[in-house]
Design a protein around this motif. Structure first.
Motif, PDB file in Angstrom:
ATOM      1  N   TYR A  62      51.802  43.390  47.252  1.00 58.35           N
ATOM      2  CA  TYR A  62      50.860  43.852  46.222  1.00 58.35           C
ATOM      3  C   TYR A  62      51.530  43.892  44.855  1.00 58.35           C
ATOM      4  O   TYR A  62      50.902  43.568  43.844  1.00 58.35           O
ATOM      5  CB  TYR A  62      50.286  45.221  46.590  1.00 58.35           C
ATOM      6  CG  TYR A  62      49.230  45.142  47.679  1.00 58.35           C
ATOM      7  CD1 TYR A  62      48.111  44.321  47.539  1.00 58.35           C
ATOM      8  CD2 TYR A  62      49.356  45.879  48.852  1.00 58.35           C
ATOM      9  CE1 TYR A  62      47.157  44.234  48.533  1.00 58.35           C
ATOM     10  CE2 TYR A  62      48.397  45.801  49.855  1.00 58.35           C
ATOM     11  CZ  TYR A  62      47.305  44.980  49.685  1.00 58.35           C
ATOM     12  OH  TYR A  62      46.358  44.892  50.680  1.00 58.35           O
ATOM     13  N   ASP A  65      51.731  40.257  43.655  1.00 61.79           N
ATOM     14  CA  ASP A  65      50.379  39.810  43.284  1.00 61.79           C
ATOM     15  C   ASP A  65      49.949  40.432  41.957  1.00 61.79           C
ATOM     16  O   ASP A  65      49.316  39.776  41.132  1.00 61.79           O
ATOM     17  CB  ASP A  65      49.370  40.169  44.392  1.00 61.79           C
ATOM     18  CG  ASP A  65      49.503  39.280  45.603  1.00 61.79           C
ATOM     19  OD1 ASP A  65      50.154  38.214  45.503  1.00 61.79           O
ATOM     20  OD2 ASP A  65      48.960  39.649  46.671  1.00 61.79           O
ATOM     21  N   PHE A  66      50.298  41.705  41.746  1.00 61.29           N
ATOM     22  CA  PHE A  66      49.942  42.402  40.495  1.00 61.29           C
ATOM     23  C   PHE A  66      50.654  41.738  39.304  1.00 61.29           C
ATOM     24  O   PHE A  66      50.062  41.560  38.245  1.00 61.29           O
ATOM     25  CB  PHE A  66      50.317  43.884  40.600  1.00 61.29           C
ATOM     26  CG  PHE A  66      50.065  44.655  39.340  1.00 61.29           C
ATOM     27  CD1 PHE A  66      48.772  45.006  38.992  1.00 61.29           C
ATOM     28  CD2 PHE A  66      51.101  45.013  38.512  1.00 61.29           C
ATOM     29  CE1 PHE A  66      48.527  45.727  37.836  1.00 61.29           C
ATOM     30  CE2 PHE A  66      50.876  45.724  37.344  1.00 61.29           C
ATOM     31  CZ  PHE A  66      49.579  46.084  37.004  1.00 61.29           C
ATOM     32  N   ILE A  68      51.745  38.631  39.105  1.00 63.08           N
ATOM     33  CA  ILE A  68      51.289  37.249  38.900  1.00 63.08           C
ATOM     34  C   ILE A  68      49.945  37.209  38.191  1.00 63.08           C
ATOM     35  O   ILE A  68      49.721  36.365  37.336  1.00 63.08           O
ATOM     36  CB  ILE A  68      51.229  36.509  40.260  1.00 63.08           C
ATOM     37  CG1 ILE A  68      52.642  36.287  40.776  1.00 63.08           C
ATOM     38  CG2 ILE A  68      50.516  35.168  40.103  1.00 63.08           C
ATOM     39  CD1 ILE A  68      52.710  35.675  42.174  1.00 63.08           C
ATOM     40  N   LYS A  69      49.062  38.140  38.501  1.00 61.54           N
ATOM     41  CA  LYS A  69      47.708  38.122  37.899  1.00 61.54           C
ATOM     42  C   LYS A  69      47.668  38.694  36.534  1.00 61.54           C
ATOM     43  O   LYS A  69      48.272  39.233  35.849  1.00 61.54           O
ATOM     44  CB  LYS A  69      46.735  38.897  38.790  1.00 61.54           C
ATOM     45  CG  LYS A  69      46.461  38.169  40.072  1.00 61.54           C
ATOM     46  CD  LYS A  69      45.475  38.915  40.918  1.00 61.54           C
ATOM     47  CE  LYS A  69      45.258  38.167  42.241  1.00 61.54           C
ATOM     48  NZ  LYS A  69      44.348  38.830  43.110  1.00 61.54           N
TER      49      LYS A  69
END
Length: 69
Positions: A62, A65-66, A68-69
């Motif tokens: 997570y 992912d946080f 990268i976005k």
């Protein structure tokens, strides 16, 4: 190969096996109660470590992912 080398090799191997046999006689095997306790401890620690690694893996996933976005 000379006769002396073959005899020395046999003596060395024989001596090595005698030493191993003596060491095996020194082994003290655990009784059933101790074995059960140690097995339970290994299983419990393995499950806890697996759970901890899974939690860390999910948190890192997570987090990445946080970022990268």
């Amino acid at each position: 190969m000379s006769g002396k080398t073959g005899k020395a090799e046999k003596a060395q191997k024989s001596s090595r096996f005698k030493g191993m046999k003596a060491e095996f006689k020194k082994i003290v095997w655990p009784d059933k109660n101790t074995l059960a306790k140690q097995t339970a401890a290994v299983v419990i620690v393995s499950v806890l470590m697996g759970a901890l690694i899974s939690v860390i893996d999910v948190l890192m996933k997570y987090g990445i992912d946080f970022l990268i976005k």
